[in-house]
Design an enzyme around this catalytic site. Structure first.
Site, PDB file in Angstrom:
ATOM      1  N   TYR A  78     -10.099 103.385  56.726  1.00 16.91           N
ATOM      2  CA  TYR A  78      -9.448 104.552  57.339  1.00 16.91           C
ATOM      3  C   TYR A  78      -8.184 104.949  56.583  1.00 16.91           C
ATOM      4  CZ  TYR A  78     -12.632 104.164  61.279  1.00 16.91           C
ATOM      5  OH  TYR A  78     -13.756 104.149  62.051  1.00 16.91           O
ATOM      6  N   ARG A 112     -14.654 107.442  77.550  1.00 13.00           N
ATOM      7  CA  ARG A 112     -15.057 108.779  78.024  1.00 13.00           C
ATOM      8  C   ARG A 112     -16.312 108.826  78.880  1.00 13.00           C
ATOM      9  NH1 ARG A 112     -14.464 110.968  72.090  1.00 13.00           N
ATOM     10  NH2 ARG A 112     -15.300 108.874  71.938  1.00 13.00           N
ATOM     11  N   ARG A 127     -15.958  99.016  74.047  1.00  9.61           N
ATOM     12  CA  ARG A 127     -15.642 100.352  74.558  1.00  9.61           C
ATOM     13  C   ARG A 127     -16.018 100.493  76.040  1.00  9.61           C
ATOM     14  NH1 ARG A 127     -14.870 104.744  70.771  1.00  9.61           N
ATOM     15  NH2 ARG A 127     -13.748 103.806  69.053  1.00  9.61           N
ATOM     16  N   ARG A 162      -7.183 110.987  81.059  1.00 13.41           N
ATOM     17  CA  ARG A 162      -7.006 111.289  79.639  1.00 13.41           C
ATOM     18  C   ARG A 162      -6.655 112.755  79.395  1.00 13.41           C
ATOM     19  NH1 ARG A 162      -6.084 112.265  75.298  1.00 13.41           N
ATOM     20  NH2 ARG A 162      -7.223 111.961  73.363  1.00 13.41           N
ATOM     21  N   ASP A 218      -6.120 100.968  70.223  1.00 13.65           N
ATOM     22  CA  ASP A 218      -7.036 101.346  69.149  1.00 13.65           C
ATOM     23  C   ASP A 218      -6.693 100.548  67.901  1.00 13.65           C
ATOM     24  OD1 ASP A 218      -9.197 103.597  68.674  1.00 13.65           O
ATOM     25  OD2 ASP A 218      -8.098 103.308  66.802  1.00 13.65           O
TER      26      ASP A 218
HETATM   27  O1  CP3 Z   1     -12.661  99.597  75.919  1.00 12.04           O
HETATM   28  C1  CP3 Z   1     -12.377  99.196  74.780  1.00 12.04           C
HETATM   29  O2  CP3 Z   1     -13.240  98.737  73.991  1.00 12.04           O
HETATM   30  C2  CP3 Z   1     -10.930  99.130  74.348  1.00 12.04           C
HETATM   31  C3  CP3 Z   1     -10.407 100.196  73.566  1.00 12.04           C
HETATM   32  C4  CP3 Z   1     -10.838 100.501  72.137  1.00 12.04           C
HETATM   33  C5  CP3 Z   1     -10.791 101.824  71.628  1.00 12.04           C
HETATM   34  N1  CP3 Z   1     -11.073 101.784  70.292  1.00 12.04           N
HETATM   35  C6  CP3 Z   1     -10.454 103.010  72.419  1.00 12.04           C
HETATM   36  C7  CP3 Z   1     -10.765 104.359  71.911  1.00 12.04           C
HETATM   37  C8  CP3 Z   1     -11.209  99.658  71.081  1.00 12.04           C
HETATM   38  C9  CP3 Z   1     -11.461  98.158  71.086  1.00 12.04           C
HETATM   39  C10 CP3 Z   1     -11.355 100.483  69.924  1.00 12.04           C
HETATM   40  C11 CP3 Z   1     -11.713  99.961  68.589  1.00 12.04           C
HETATM   41  C12 CP3 Z   1     -11.948 100.889  67.490  1.00 12.04           C
HETATM   42  N2  CP3 Z   1     -11.308 102.075  67.229  1.00 12.04           N
HETATM   43  C13 CP3 Z   1     -12.854 100.645  66.419  1.00 12.04           C
HETATM   44  C14 CP3 Z   1     -13.690  99.398  66.231  1.00 12.04           C
HETATM   45  C15 CP3 Z   1     -14.943  99.405  67.051  1.00 12.04           C
HETATM   46  C16 CP3 Z   1     -15.948 100.437  66.627  1.00 12.04           C
HETATM   47  O3  CP3 Z   1     -16.201 101.351  67.444  1.00 12.04           O
HETATM   48  O4  CP3 Z   1     -16.504 100.338  65.528  1.00 12.04           O
HETATM   49  C17 CP3 Z   1     -12.794 101.752  65.548  1.00 12.04           C
HETATM   50  C18 CP3 Z   1     -13.590 101.920  64.274  1.00 12.04           C
HETATM   51  C19 CP3 Z   1     -11.812 102.641  66.059  1.00 12.04           C
HETATM   52  C20 CP3 Z   1     -11.344 103.920  65.442  1.00 12.04           C
HETATM   53  C21 CP3 Z   1     -11.565 105.091  66.316  1.00 12.04           C
HETATM   54  N3  CP3 Z   1     -10.919 105.297  67.515  1.00 12.04           N
HETATM   55  C22 CP3 Z   1     -12.395 106.196  66.064  1.00 12.04           C
HETATM   56  C23 CP3 Z   1     -13.292 106.373  64.836  1.00 12.04           C
HETATM   57  C24 CP3 Z   1     -12.253 107.077  67.133  1.00 12.04           C
HETATM   58  C25 CP3 Z   1     -12.874 108.449  67.270  1.00 12.04           C
HETATM   59  C26 CP3 Z   1     -14.292 108.401  67.625  1.00 12.04           C
HETATM   60  C27 CP3 Z   1     -14.438 108.232  69.105  1.00 12.04           C
HETATM   61  O5  CP3 Z   1     -15.211 107.347  69.527  1.00 12.04           O
HETATM   62  O6  CP3 Z   1     -13.814 108.999  69.804  1.00 12.04           O
HETATM   63  C28 CP3 Z   1     -11.357 106.476  68.075  1.00 12.04           C
HETATM   64  C29 CP3 Z   1     -10.905 107.028  69.358  1.00 12.04           C
HETATM   65  C30 CP3 Z   1     -10.959 106.168  70.584  1.00 12.04           C
HETATM   66  N4  CP3 Z   1     -10.629 104.832  70.632  1.00 12.04           N
HETATM   67  C31 CP3 Z   1     -11.323 106.581  71.904  1.00 12.04           C
HETATM   68  C32 CP3 Z   1     -11.212 105.458  72.731  1.00 12.04           C
HETATM   69  C33 CP3 Z   1     -11.445 105.384  74.207  1.00 12.04           C
HETATM   70  C34 CP3 Z   1     -11.690 107.999  72.313  1.00 12.04           C
HETATM   71  C35 CP3 Z   1     -10.466 108.842  72.276  1.00 12.04           C
HETATM   72  C36 CP3 Z   1     -10.335 109.822  73.424  1.00 12.04           C
HETATM   73  O7  CP3 Z   1     -10.307 109.425  74.597  1.00 12.04           O
HETATM   74  O8  CP3 Z   1     -10.164 110.995  73.110  1.00 12.04           O
END
Ligand code: CP3
Length: 351
Positions: A145, A23, A19, A32, A69
């Site tokens: 999920y 944000r 990540r 965003r 994602d």
């Molecule tokens: O920089 C990076 O790592 C690349 C992008 C990336 C995102 N999600 C962007 C994202 C990667 C590799 C992921 C993987 C991901 N997504 C996982 C596996 C890793 C982990 O954290 O366990 C999982 C479980 C998800 C599912 C997911 N996506 C959730 C549960 C959420 C909501 C919670 C949160 O952190 O906001 C997301 C949203 C998400 N994925 C955001 C980002 C930048 C935030 C969304 C936003 O900008 O509003």
């Protein structure tokens, strides 16, 4: 990073952060805010390429990770996926064989064309010495999920299905093994040089369940990738599985294993590093806190794991409340290793 994944011990370990885009960066929030729907944002090549590059400009990580994602797979299969503000992902749950039959695995490559374009563009835009990481969720984590319909901490429905009707649940897992393998092969053909498989919910499985629903599907995907794309390393991230990480490494055939912050460093060095490149495992809440504890924890990891094949990373993703200054401090310590990394600098405020 690729050399580390081939088993080389480097004097200064490569680093990137799960990540690393997101944000906690004001320039991410700025871009965003103009797109309501998070998946639309992920499918916009201009935006996704730009936010992938943002952390590299500030911190010069050794790898860029595709901005996307893990939930694009259920979305591409035709399941309804939404990201609600303050709530995370919400999906129309898949709970039966009939629901599985409504999914469309043949359509995913076309649907995900924007992702392949993003990788194509990134592979042209990032510096030669920076590796490009593609990724997907593991079948188990995606199934959590898809079946729960939420991203929270409930796993009763998916565990109930796996326990009470393993044959039907296996149909869903098999479909995800196929879809994920095909998707990742296309990512590699589009420029991804390393693949990471996120198994964020592996830790809710007991040992038997872990072997059937996490290890075995992962082994099949790794076998497929190694067969079709020899030389492209695969990193697995079986989060919160403790000592089962050793089984995961020996049975899945991954080239690298990403470890959470709960696994002791001496055990990693003694048990895992002799058989696999290890990645991790700074506590993301220590990164939020900063200060002396952040320096101590970072140096401790570097000292413990730098004498074998190692990639510095976090134990889980960067949290939104993290100060970019703390990330800069970690980047400075890792890049300065072994010279200059050993010990706090006057700016760490320990006087
Ligand atoms: O920089 C990076 O790592 C690349 C992008 C990336 C995102 N999600 C962007 C994202 C990667 C590799 C992921 C993987 C991901 N997504 C996982 C596996 C890793 C982990 O954290 O366990 C999982 C479980 C998800 C599912 C997911 N996506 C959730 C549960 C959420 C909501 C919670 C949160 O952190 O906001 C997301 C949203 C998400 N994925 C955001 C980002 C930048 C935030 C969304 C936003 O900008 O509003």
């Amino acid at each position: 990073m690729i050399r580390a994944l081939r088993g080389e011990t480097l004097e200064r370990p490569p680093f990137w952060l799960m990540r690393q885009a997101g944000r906690y960066l004001p320039e991410y929030r700025e871009l965003r805010k103009n797109t309501k729907n998070f998946l639309d944002f992920c499918y916009s090549p201009d935006l996704a390429v730009e936010v992938t590059l943002q952390p590299l400009r500030r911190f010069h990580m050794d790898a860029a990770i595709l901005f996307s994602d893990i939930l694009v797979i259920p979305d591409a299969l035709g399941q309804k996926v939404e990201f609600l503000e303050g709530e995370g992902p919400v999906l129309d749950p898949v709970r039966s064989l009939e629901d599985i039959k409504k999914l469309n695995p043949d359509g995913i490559a076309d649907y995900l064309t924007p992702v392949f374009e993003i990788l194509n563009r990134l592979s042209r835009e990032i510096p030669d010495e920076t590796a490009l990481i593609g990724f997907a969720g593991s079948p188990w984590t995606i199934a959590v999920y898809m079946v729960e319909g939420r991203g929270g901490t409930d796993h009763g429905k998916v565990l109930g299905w796996a326990e009470n009707d393993p044959e039907d649940f296996q149909v869903l897992i098999d479909l995800l093994v196929e879809a994920t393998s095909a998707y990742l092969i296309r990512q590699i053909e589009s420029g991804a040089e390393i693949i990471q498989l996120f198994d964020s919910w592996a830790g809710v499985l007991n040992a038997d369940q872990f072997h059937r629903w996490s290890v075995e599907p992962t082994r099949r995907i790794v076998e497929r990738l190694h067969d079709r794309c020899p030389g492209v390393p695969v990193i697995g991230f079986p989060r919160n599985v403790g000592q089962l990480a050793a089984d995961y490494v020996s049975k899945t055939g991954v080239d690298g294993v990403s470890l959470d912050q709960y696994i002791p460093l001496d055990w990693i060095a003694e048990t895992l590093q002799p058989i696999c490149t290890v990645q991790g495992n700074l506590d993301n809440t220590v990164l939020v806190a900063g200060g002396q504890e952040l320096v101590r924890a970072t140096v401790n990891i570097l000292k413990s794991l730098s004498s074998g094949p190692f990639i510095f990373n976090l134990g889980h993703g960067v949290l939104p409340e993290t100060s970019p200054d703390h990330v800069a401090r970690v980047a400075e310590l890792v890049r300065g290793w072994p010279r200059g990394g050993d010990g706090p600098s006057p700016s760490d405020g320990n006087n």
